[in-house]
Scaffold this motif. Structure first.
Motif, PDB file in Angstrom:
ATOM      1  N   LEU A 100     -36.117  47.519  85.055  1.00 11.93           N
ATOM      2  CA  LEU A 100     -34.740  47.969  84.874  1.00 11.93           C
ATOM      3  C   LEU A 100     -34.500  48.517  83.474  1.00 11.93           C
ATOM      4  O   LEU A 100     -33.791  49.514  83.301  1.00 11.93           O
ATOM      5  N   ASN A 101     -35.079  47.864  82.467  1.00 12.32           N
ATOM      6  CA  ASN A 101     -34.892  48.339  81.092  1.00 12.32           C
ATOM      7  C   ASN A 101     -35.468  49.736  80.910  1.00 12.32           C
ATOM      8  O   ASN A 101     -34.843  50.599  80.276  1.00 12.32           O
ATOM      9  N   MET A 102     -36.650  49.959  81.446  1.00 12.66           N
ATOM     10  CA  MET A 102     -37.257  51.289  81.352  1.00 12.66           C
ATOM     11  C   MET A 102     -36.426  52.329  82.088  1.00 12.66           C
ATOM     12  O   MET A 102     -36.211  53.444  81.596  1.00 12.66           O
ATOM     13  N   TRP A 103     -35.929  51.974  83.252  1.00 16.05           N
ATOM     14  CA  TRP A 103     -35.121  52.920  84.030  1.00 16.05           C
ATOM     15  C   TRP A 103     -33.791  53.206  83.344  1.00 16.05           C
ATOM     16  O   TRP A 103     -33.331  54.350  83.308  1.00 16.05           O
ATOM     17  N   LEU A 104     -33.168  52.171  82.767  1.00 15.24           N
ATOM     18  CA  LEU A 104     -31.884  52.355  82.092  1.00 15.24           C
ATOM     19  C   LEU A 104     -32.014  53.229  80.853  1.00 15.24           C
ATOM     20  O   LEU A 104     -31.115  54.020  80.543  1.00 15.24           O
ATOM     21  N   LEU A 105     -33.118  53.094  80.125  1.00 16.71           N
ATOM     22  CA  LEU A 105     -33.332  53.952  78.956  1.00 16.71           C
ATOM     23  C   LEU A 105     -33.421  55.419  79.366  1.00 16.71           C
ATOM     24  O   LEU A 105     -32.867  56.303  78.696  1.00 16.71           O
ATOM     25  N   LYS A 110     -30.446  60.670  79.955  1.00 17.29           N
ATOM     26  CA  LYS A 110     -29.897  61.691  80.848  1.00 17.29           C
ATOM     27  C   LYS A 110     -28.396  61.846  80.665  1.00 17.29           C
ATOM     28  O   LYS A 110     -27.872  62.968  80.636  1.00 17.29           O
ATOM     29  N   LEU A 111     -27.687  60.725  80.519  1.00 15.34           N
ATOM     30  CA  LEU A 111     -26.239  60.776  80.344  1.00 15.34           C
ATOM     31  C   LEU A 111     -25.840  61.369  78.996  1.00 15.34           C
ATOM     32  O   LEU A 111     -24.785  61.990  78.877  1.00 15.34           O
ATOM     33  N   GLN A 112     -26.679  61.187  77.989  1.00 12.77           N
ATOM     34  CA  GLN A 112     -26.374  61.684  76.650  1.00 12.77           C
ATOM     35  C   GLN A 112     -27.069  63.006  76.348  1.00 12.77           C
ATOM     36  O   GLN A 112     -27.029  63.465  75.207  1.00 12.77           O
ATOM     37  N   SER A 113     -27.675  63.603  77.346  1.00 15.84           N
ATOM     38  CA  SER A 113     -28.394  64.863  77.135  1.00 15.84           C
ATOM     39  C   SER A 113     -27.431  65.967  76.702  1.00 15.84           C
ATOM     40  O   SER A 113     -26.379  66.169  77.309  1.00 15.84           O
ATOM     41  N   GLY A 114     -27.809  66.671  75.652  1.00 18.94           N
ATOM     42  CA  GLY A 114     -27.017  67.801  75.167  1.00 18.94           C
ATOM     43  C   GLY A 114     -25.916  67.432  74.201  1.00 18.94           C
ATOM     44  O   GLY A 114     -25.355  68.314  73.545  1.00 18.94           O
ATOM     45  N   LEU A 115     -25.587  66.141  74.075  1.00 23.60           N
ATOM     46  CA  LEU A 115     -24.473  65.755  73.205  1.00 23.60           C
ATOM     47  C   LEU A 115     -24.840  65.921  71.727  1.00 23.60           C
ATOM     48  O   LEU A 115     -23.976  66.266  70.911  1.00 23.60           O
ATOM     49  N   LYS A 116     -26.101  65.692  71.394  1.00 26.23           N
ATOM     50  CA  LYS A 116     -26.513  65.901  69.999  1.00 26.23           C
ATOM     51  C   LYS A 116     -26.453  67.380  69.637  1.00 26.23           C
ATOM     52  O   LYS A 116     -26.049  67.737  68.525  1.00 26.23           O
ATOM     53  N   VAL A 117     -26.870  68.223  70.580  1.00 31.24           N
ATOM     54  CA  VAL A 117     -26.780  69.667  70.337  1.00 31.24           C
ATOM     55  C   VAL A 117     -25.331  70.078  70.161  1.00 31.24           C
ATOM     56  O   VAL A 117     -24.989  70.897  69.292  1.00 31.24           O
ATOM     57  N   SER A 181     -18.018  66.096  72.252  1.00 29.70           N
ATOM     58  CA  SER A 181     -19.247  65.341  72.017  1.00 29.70           C
ATOM     59  C   SER A 181     -18.963  63.845  71.914  1.00 29.70           C
ATOM     60  O   SER A 181     -19.668  63.022  72.511  1.00 29.70           O
ATOM     61  N   ASN A 182     -17.917  63.487  71.196  1.00 31.92           N
ATOM     62  CA  ASN A 182     -17.560  62.072  71.059  1.00 31.92           C
ATOM     63  C   ASN A 182     -16.994  61.495  72.352  1.00 31.92           C
ATOM     64  O   ASN A 182     -17.332  60.371  72.743  1.00 31.92           O
ATOM     65  N   LEU A 183     -16.144  62.257  73.044  1.00 31.94           N
ATOM     66  CA  LEU A 183     -15.561  61.760  74.293  1.00 31.94           C
ATOM     67  C   LEU A 183     -16.624  61.576  75.375  1.00 31.94           C
ATOM     68  O   LEU A 183     -16.643  60.563  76.078  1.00 31.94           O
ATOM     69  N   LEU A 184     -17.513  62.563  75.499  1.00 33.40           N
ATOM     70  CA  LEU A 184     -18.579  62.448  76.489  1.00 33.40           C
ATOM     71  C   LEU A 184     -19.555  61.328  76.130  1.00 33.40           C
ATOM     72  O   LEU A 184     -20.111  60.671  77.021  1.00 33.40           O
ATOM     73  N   GLY A 185     -19.757  61.102  74.832  1.00 33.88           N
ATOM     74  CA  GLY A 185     -20.605  59.990  74.415  1.00 33.88           C
ATOM     75  C   GLY A 185     -19.996  58.647  74.769  1.00 33.88           C
ATOM     76  O   GLY A 185     -20.701  57.725  75.204  1.00 33.88           O
ATOM     77  N   LEU A 186     -18.679  58.516  74.602  1.00 28.47           N
ATOM     78  CA  LEU A 186     -17.999  57.279  74.999  1.00 28.47           C
ATOM     79  C   LEU A 186     -18.109  57.054  76.500  1.00 28.47           C
ATOM     80  O   LEU A 186     -18.343  55.921  76.955  1.00 28.47           O
ATOM     81  N   TRP A 187     -17.945  58.121  77.285  1.00 29.53           N
ATOM     82  CA  TRP A 187     -18.072  57.972  78.742  1.00 29.53           C
ATOM     83  C   TRP A 187     -19.495  57.574  79.119  1.00 29.53           C
ATOM     84  O   TRP A 187     -19.693  56.726  80.017  1.00 29.53           O
ATOM     85  N   ALA A 188     -20.490  58.159  78.457  1.00 29.03           N
ATOM     86  CA  ALA A 188     -21.888  57.838  78.762  1.00 29.03           C
ATOM     87  C   ALA A 188     -22.185  56.370  78.469  1.00 29.03           C
ATOM     88  O   ALA A 188     -22.843  55.686  79.263  1.00 29.03           O
ATOM     89  N   ASP A 189     -21.692  55.857  77.330  1.00 28.09           N
ATOM     90  CA  ASP A 189     -21.910  54.445  76.999  1.00 28.09           C
ATOM     91  C   ASP A 189     -21.214  53.535  78.011  1.00 28.09           C
ATOM     92  O   ASP A 189     -21.788  52.514  78.437  1.00 28.09           O
ATOM     93  N   LYS A 190     -20.000  53.890  78.388  1.00 31.44           N
ATOM     94  CA  LYS A 190     -19.274  53.077  79.366  1.00 31.44           C
ATOM     95  C   LYS A 190     -19.978  53.076  80.718  1.00 31.44           C
ATOM     96  O   LYS A 190     -20.083  52.033  81.374  1.00 31.44           O
ATOM     97  N   ARG A 191     -20.473  54.233  81.132  1.00 31.10           N
ATOM     98  CA  ARG A 191     -21.166  54.313  82.420  1.00 31.10           C
ATOM     99  C   ARG A 191     -22.471  53.524  82.386  1.00 31.10           C
ATOM    100  O   ARG A 191     -22.815  52.838  83.354  1.00 31.10           O
ATOM    101  N   CYS A 192     -23.205  53.588  81.269  1.00 30.55           N
ATOM    102  CA  CYS A 192     -24.447  52.818  81.142  1.00 30.55           C
ATOM    103  C   CYS A 192     -24.171  51.318  81.219  1.00 30.55           C
ATOM    104  O   CYS A 192     -24.911  50.572  81.873  1.00 30.55           O
ATOM    105  N   LEU A 199     -26.526  46.126  87.960  1.00 26.05           N
ATOM    106  CA  LEU A 199     -27.930  45.811  88.227  1.00 26.05           C
ATOM    107  C   LEU A 199     -28.273  44.378  87.844  1.00 26.05           C
ATOM    108  O   LEU A 199     -29.074  43.730  88.521  1.00 26.05           O
ATOM    109  N   ASN A 200     -27.672  43.877  86.771  1.00 27.51           N
ATOM    110  CA  ASN A 200     -27.905  42.481  86.404  1.00 27.51           C
ATOM    111  C   ASN A 200     -27.332  41.534  87.460  1.00 27.51           C
ATOM    112  O   ASN A 200     -27.916  40.481  87.752  1.00 27.51           O
ATOM    113  N   GLN A 201     -26.194  41.902  88.038  1.00 23.72           N
ATOM    114  CA  GLN A 201     -25.640  41.094  89.121  1.00 23.72           C
ATOM    115  C   GLN A 201     -26.590  41.065  90.317  1.00 23.72           C
ATOM    116  O   GLN A 201     -26.845  39.999  90.899  1.00 23.72           O
ATOM    117  N   LEU A 202     -27.109  42.224  90.693  1.00 22.80           N
ATOM    118  CA  LEU A 202     -28.043  42.270  91.817  1.00 22.80           C
ATOM    119  C   LEU A 202     -29.332  41.508  91.516  1.00 22.80           C
ATOM    120  O   LEU A 202     -29.915  40.879  92.406  1.00 22.80           O
TER     121      LEU A 202
END
Length: 248
Positions: A100-105, A110-117, A181-192, A199-202
């Motif tokens: 799970l850790n490898m998959w989550l990374l 993927k969720l943060q792709s392009g935000l640094k650019v 960039s900041n708003l999408l980053g916040l959404w990505a962290d929340k979604r992760c 997944l921890n519940q399952l």
């Protein structure tokens, strides 16, 4: 029409026309791609997890297989991660956690792709605007140096126009780029965090802890409060009986 638009931009931005167009195009493409990802995640609701929490059944092999069949058709990230977890349900808990850790990374990248650019564009474009300001002032002073007569507004218009237009263009691109960039980053962290929690519940559910699917919700606390109140009520009844018996 596009050629006339380019000529207008070229007159207003000078040498910085193409750098500004490239930054604006990259910003638009990244934002559209991120918005499409968000819409895809929002549309693919994980109703199966809510139903599983309400049922709170034991993690029998039949139940696992039913969930794998159901989740194989899901498109959300949580459904894909849950299918991966259930397919390795026979592995030890520590092994499942490593998977799970490898998959989550990978999903976080993927969720943060392009935000640094997008953030880099937000930093570069004001500097390009400042460069345009300097070039515009240089051109203005050059025109003044070549003139032998009195200074006229037409001599100042070209240089000052280039200076102001490039600064404005840089800020027009930078402000949305940094903000999104900041708003999408916040959404990505929340979604992760949401995916990791599910997944921890399952994972705990696979260990036989049925109540794991209710961790984080208010329903278990209501049930516990009701049980405690009932126990306190039942415990106070015998005490009252014992106190009244001697009077009889």
């Amino acid at each position: 029409m596009s050629q006339s638009l380019y000529l207008q931009l070229s007159d207003q931005l000078g040498y910085l026309t193409w750098p500004m167009i490239i930054c604006a195009s990259l910003t638009l493409l990244i934002v559209l791609e991120r918005v499409a990802l968000i819409i895809n995640e929002l549309l693919n609701r994980d109703a199966w997890l809510t139903e599983l929490r309400q049922q709170a059944r034991s993690a029998t092999p039949e139940k696992r297989q039913q969930l794998i069949t159901l989740l194989s058709q899901g498109r959300s990230m949580l459904a894909q991660g849950s299918a991966l977890l259930l397919s390795h349900g026979g592995q030890p808990r520590l092994m499942r956690e490593e998977i799970l850790n490898m998959w989550l990374l990978k999903q976080k990248d993927k969720l943060q792709s392009g935000l640094k650019v997008l953030h880099i564009i937000g930093v570069i474009t004001p500097l390009l605007g400042l460069l345009g300001t300097v070039l515009g002032l240089i051109e203005m002073f050059t025109q003044l140096g070549l003139s032998n007569g009195p200074v006229t507004p037409s001599q100042l218009a070209t240089g000052l126009g280039l200076a102001m237009n490039t600064t404005a263009a840089g800020l027009i691109i930078a402000v949305p780029a940094i903000t999104l960039s900041n708003l999408l980053g916040l959404w990505a962290d929340k979604r992760c965090n949401h995916i990791a929690h599910g997944l921890n519940q399952l994972n705990l559910w696979l260990e036989g802890f049925d109540q794991a699917l209710s961790i984080g919700s208010d329903e278990p606390y209501r049930k516990v409060s009701a049980i405690v109140r009932a126990q306190m009520t039942n415990a106070s009844t015998p005490m009252t009986t014992e106190l009244t018996e001697p009077n009889r």
